[in-house]
Design an enzyme around this catalytic site. Structure first.
Site, PDB file in Angstrom:
ATOM      1  N   PRO A  72      61.620   6.066  81.547  1.00  0.00           N
ATOM      2  CA  PRO A  72      60.991   7.257  82.131  1.00  0.00           C
ATOM      3  C   PRO A  72      60.909   8.408  81.142  1.00  0.00           C
ATOM      4  CG  PRO A  72      62.473   6.275  83.715  1.00  0.00           C
ATOM      5  CD  PRO A  72      62.655   5.515  82.420  1.00  0.00           C
ATOM      6  N   CYS A  73      59.739   9.051  81.148  1.00  0.00           N
ATOM      7  CA  CYS A  73      59.474  10.069  80.133  1.00  0.00           C
ATOM      8  C   CYS A  73      59.619  11.479  80.678  1.00  0.00           C
ATOM      9  CB  CYS A  73      58.056   9.889  79.576  1.00  0.00           C
ATOM     10  SG  CYS A  73      56.758  10.007  80.827  1.00  0.00           S
ATOM     11  N   GLN A  74      59.944  11.643  81.968  1.00  0.00           N
ATOM     12  CA  GLN A  74      59.944  12.984  82.537  1.00  0.00           C
ATOM     13  C   GLN A  74      60.858  13.935  81.776  1.00  0.00           C
ATOM     14  OE1 GLN A  74      60.184  10.182  84.217  1.00  0.00           O
ATOM     15  NE2 GLN A  74      59.128  10.253  86.167  1.00  0.00           N
ATOM     16  N   PHE A  76      61.566  14.010  78.777  1.00  0.00           N
ATOM     17  CA  PHE A  76      61.118  14.303  77.424  1.00  0.00           C
ATOM     18  C   PHE A  76      59.705  14.870  77.408  1.00  0.00           C
ATOM     19  CE2 PHE A  76      64.836  12.596  75.880  1.00  0.00           C
ATOM     20  CZ  PHE A  76      65.056  11.327  76.348  1.00  0.00           C
ATOM     21  N   SER A  77      59.133  15.111  78.574  1.00  0.00           N
ATOM     22  CA  SER A  77      57.774  15.628  78.651  1.00  0.00           C
ATOM     23  C   SER A  77      57.775  17.133  78.440  1.00  0.00           C
ATOM     24  CB  SER A  77      57.160  15.295  80.018  1.00  0.00           C
ATOM     25  OG  SER A  77      55.916  15.940  80.175  1.00  0.00           O
TER      26      SER A  77
END
Length: 375
Positions: A72-74, A76-77
């Site tokens: 999941p990239c949340q 690091f977004s």
């Protein structure tokens, strides 16, 4: 040689859609969201979905050659809270490495948003690479943009490729000989072909044999049935400006914020790609003036024709990610496939990797494998 791989944070499996032509065999998936899990069951009923990746210690011991995942990239977004490794979702990237430590596949493929590079001043990404090195993996990383791989959207993602015991094989996947020897290919000049040349711009690789499987998104066809041929799809009234034929025109902002709606026309209305706009008053800065922006699961992509806005269809979003039409149109919650709701299909595509990018990485890995077997 056919590789056996395991996939975590599988989503709807862009990796398998990309690697099936290579003859690679998925051994298991790991996905917890209900709709993507149903898509996996629909397309790959013989591949077990092991569910929660944090429970990997309970998984079977069958060996794999490759571990792939886009954790999941949340966290690091740029648009997120930027908690980095302090966010449990960000910590799944370390869980990914724990799974790698258990199975010791010779190949690792990991994907995330470019924001991971600056998270916590770059220390989070450094911790990830450092842990990979401690496990014995040589690695390389690179930002690849889906627009250079034959799809009509700008989607920049960080890809890390690791090879157990040898950084050179990992580098051979993501970089070309000229760039490894200090002679990178020249950058793309404005106006050159967007979809057909991977050697230009941010990617620096050649996609000489690219074949767009979706004619409605190719540079030689108009998109979505709106308007005429690409060569004359856009013009400004009285100016003689012709929209370039090398970009999928109806999925471009058509100079929207620069010329103004009143000066644009395409058989009565200029096609414009917007996110979240429900009418012309809501456009604001949501209209891009460049190549179609990345799909975002939190927004509603739409095409604007004159002053009317219509959503992109789920099929169009599947094409933007390189999937076959109807890939996510499955029986869902006691409804037939033809009645599958749009909402979960949009979200699944927004969360997915781009299939052509994964196909290119797979083919490069296969090339390295083939060369190694010849020695």
């Amino acid at each position: 040689m056919s590789l056996k791989y395991g996939s975590v944070c599988s989503g709807v499996e862009a990796a398998t859609a990309a690697w099936h032509p290579l003859g690679w065999e998925p051994q298991w998936f790991s996905e917890i969201e209900k709709f993507p899990s149903a898509v996996l069951e629909h397309h790959y009923p013989d591949v077990p979905n092991l569910g929660d990746m944090t429970q990997f210690k309970e998984w079977p011991n069958d060996p794999i050659d490759l571990l792939v995942g886009g954790t999941p990239c949340q966290s690091f977004s740029v648009a997120g809270l930027r908690k980095g490794l302090d966010d449990p979702r960000g910590n799944l990237m370390l869980t990914y490495l724990a799974i790698a430590a258990r199975y010791s596949p010779k190949w690792l493929v990991w994907e995330n948003v470019p924001g991971v590079l600056s998270s916590n001043g770059g220390r989070d990404f450094g911790a990830f690479l450092g842990a990979m090195g401690q496990l014995g993996y040589g690695f390389s990383w690179r930002i690849l943009d889906a627009q250079y791989f034959g799809v009509a959207q700008r989607r920049r993602r960080v890809f890390v490729v690791g090879y157990l015991g040898d950084w050179r094989r990992a580098a051979a996947v993501l970089f070309e000989r000229e760039s490894l020897s200090g002679h990178p290919a020249p950058s793309r000049e404005t106006g050159e072909e967007v979809a057909a040349n991977v050697g230009a711009g941010a990617t620096g690789s050649h996609w000489d044999n690219v074949t767009n499987p979706h004619p409605s998104l190719s540079q030689s066809h108009n998109t979505g049935g709106i308007g005429g041929s690409n060569q004359e799809l856009f013009s400004q009234r009285g100016s003689g400006i012709i929209w370039p034929a090398n970009i999928a025109s109806t999925l471009n902002a058509a100079f929207g914020s620069k010329l103004g709606l009143e000066d644009q026309h395409i058989n009565g209305g200029a096609p414009m790609f917007v996110f979240g706009a429900q009418n012309s008053a809501n456009q604001g800065d949501s209209v891009s003036t460049e190549v179609t922006p990345t799909l975002d699961k939190s927004k509603t992509p739409a095409v604007m024709n004159d002053l009317a806005v219509r959503r992109l269809t789920p099929n169009e979003c599947e094409r933007l990610q390189g999937f076959p039409d109807g890939y996510t149109q499955i029986p869902w919650r006691n409804k037939k496939a033809e009645d599958c709701p749009d909402g979960p299909r949009y979200k699944a595509m927004g969360n997915s990797m781009a299939v052509p990018v994964m196909r290119w990485i797979g083919e490069k890995i296969q090339e390295v494998e083939n060369k190694g077997n010849m020695k």
